[in-house]
Design an enzyme around this catalytic site. Structure first.
Site, mmCIF file in Angstrom:
data_model
loop_
_atom_site.group_PDB
_atom_site.id
_atom_site.type_symbol
_atom_site.label_atom_id
_atom_site.label_comp_id
_atom_site.label_asym_id
_atom_site.label_seq_id
_atom_site.Cartn_x
_atom_site.Cartn_y
_atom_site.Cartn_z
ATOM 1 N N GLY A 2 -13.996 47.548 52.408
ATOM 2 C CA GLY A 2 -15.435 47.390 52.408
ATOM 3 C C GLY A 2 -16.140 48.714 52.199
ATOM 4 O O GLY A 2 -15.518 49.783 52.106
ATOM 5 N N ILE A 3 -17.453 48.643 52.131
ATOM 6 C CA ILE A 3 -18.266 49.825 51.892
ATOM 7 C C ILE A 3 -18.131 50.817 53.037
ATOM 8 O O ILE A 3 -18.010 52.024 52.817
ATOM 9 C CB ILE A 3 -19.735 49.418 51.696
ATOM 10 C CG1 ILE A 3 -19.880 48.534 50.460
ATOM 11 C CG2 ILE A 3 -20.627 50.654 51.578
ATOM 12 C CD1 ILE A 3 -21.270 47.951 50.285
ATOM 13 N N GLY A 4 -18.159 50.323 54.276
ATOM 14 C CA GLY A 4 -18.066 51.212 55.427
ATOM 15 C C GLY A 4 -16.796 52.036 55.425
ATOM 16 O O GLY A 4 -16.813 53.230 55.738
ATOM 17 N N SER A 135 -29.670 44.986 49.349
ATOM 18 C CA SER A 135 -28.994 44.141 48.365
ATOM 19 C C SER A 135 -29.973 43.803 47.255
ATOM 20 O O SER A 135 -31.189 43.769 47.477
ATOM 21 C CB SER A 135 -28.489 42.848 49.019
ATOM 22 O OG SER A 135 -28.129 41.879 48.050
ATOM 23 N N TYR A 175 -30.578 35.629 54.384
ATOM 24 C CA TYR A 175 -29.941 36.894 53.994
ATOM 25 C C TYR A 175 -30.879 37.709 53.105
ATOM 26 O O TYR A 175 -31.060 38.917 53.313
ATOM 27 C CB TYR A 175 -28.638 36.613 53.249
ATOM 28 C CG TYR A 175 -27.949 37.854 52.738
ATOM 29 C CD1 TYR A 175 -27.243 38.678 53.604
ATOM 30 C CD2 TYR A 175 -28.010 38.208 51.391
ATOM 31 C CE1 TYR A 175 -26.612 39.832 53.145
ATOM 32 C CE2 TYR A 175 -27.383 39.343 50.922
ATOM 33 C CZ TYR A 175 -26.687 40.156 51.796
ATOM 34 O OH TYR A 175 -26.070 41.294 51.339
#
Length: 213
Positions: A2-4, A135, A175
């Site tokens: 993931g991004i993290g 996003s 979202y």
């Protein structure tokens, strides 16, 4: 994945910045930390528990790290298109995890961000910043400012944002709204903290293969 994880590798590994990974799953966090240390033996990375679905967890995290100077705060954790249910704090899950808890986290860590102006020893970067991972779906968001966002009644006012009739469209709408809130918070945070030398920005990560749920 993931991004993290990739951000942690960039900061703690490549840039050798003192890095705190704030994660709900400490087992997965520690595995990532071990991988970083194995590849970059001189890296300084630590794991701290942070569950954004529990506001008491946000408070506990800030009490644990808030006395240390912080140069960069990155809001990356979130949920996407989850089923409709309420958190222990009685807020709708998407709203709390993606917006409310990061807002509280930022508010509580502002003193640590300001403290870093005088005490930071981080050689990676002296500039202080808050980064909100938004996003491209924020363009579909709509925040009814006159019907809830300013109201304190968590079970009444927040419902106008929380979507009581969810379905698939409702889940994605929730979202999108929280991602719009991320962008709005980035702009507002920047306006409020720029006089202290703190920059706040929102970013659109694009299409990324992650395990977000």
């Amino acid at each position: 994945r993931g991004i993290g994880k990739e951000v942690a590798k960039l900061l703690a590994g490549h840039s050798q910045a003192d890095t705190i990974m704030a994660c709900r799953n400490l087992t997965a966090c520690r595995q990532v930390a071990d991988d970083i240390r194995a590849r970059w033996p001189n890296s300084k990375v630590e794991c701290r528990e942070l569950d954004l679905s529990r506001l008491d967890s946000v408070h506990s995290f800030c009490q644990a790290v808030g006395s240390r100077p912080i140069t960069t705060l990155i809001h990356n954790a979130g949920v996407m298109a989850v089923d409709d249910h309420r958190t222990e704090d009685s807020f709708e899950t998407t709203f709390q995890v993606n917006h409310l808890a990061p807002f509280l986290l930022t508010r509580l860590l502002v003193p640590a961000l300001r403290l870093s102006d005088q005490q930071s020893t981080d050689s990676w970067d002296a500039e202080r910043r808050v980064v909100w991972v938004s996003s491209g779906l924020h363009i579909f968001g709509h925040i009814p400012l006159s019907t809830g966002i300013h109201r304190a009644d968590r079970c009444g006012g927040i419902r106008d944002i929380a979507y009581r009739q969810r379905g698939l469209l409702g889940r994605w709408k929730a979202y999108s709204d929280t991602k719009l809130l991320n962008a709005m918070m980035a702009a507002e945070t920047h306006e409020r903290l720029k006089e202290h030398g703190i920059t706040s920005v929102s970013v659109r990560p694009g299409t990324v293969r992650t395990d977000i749920t």
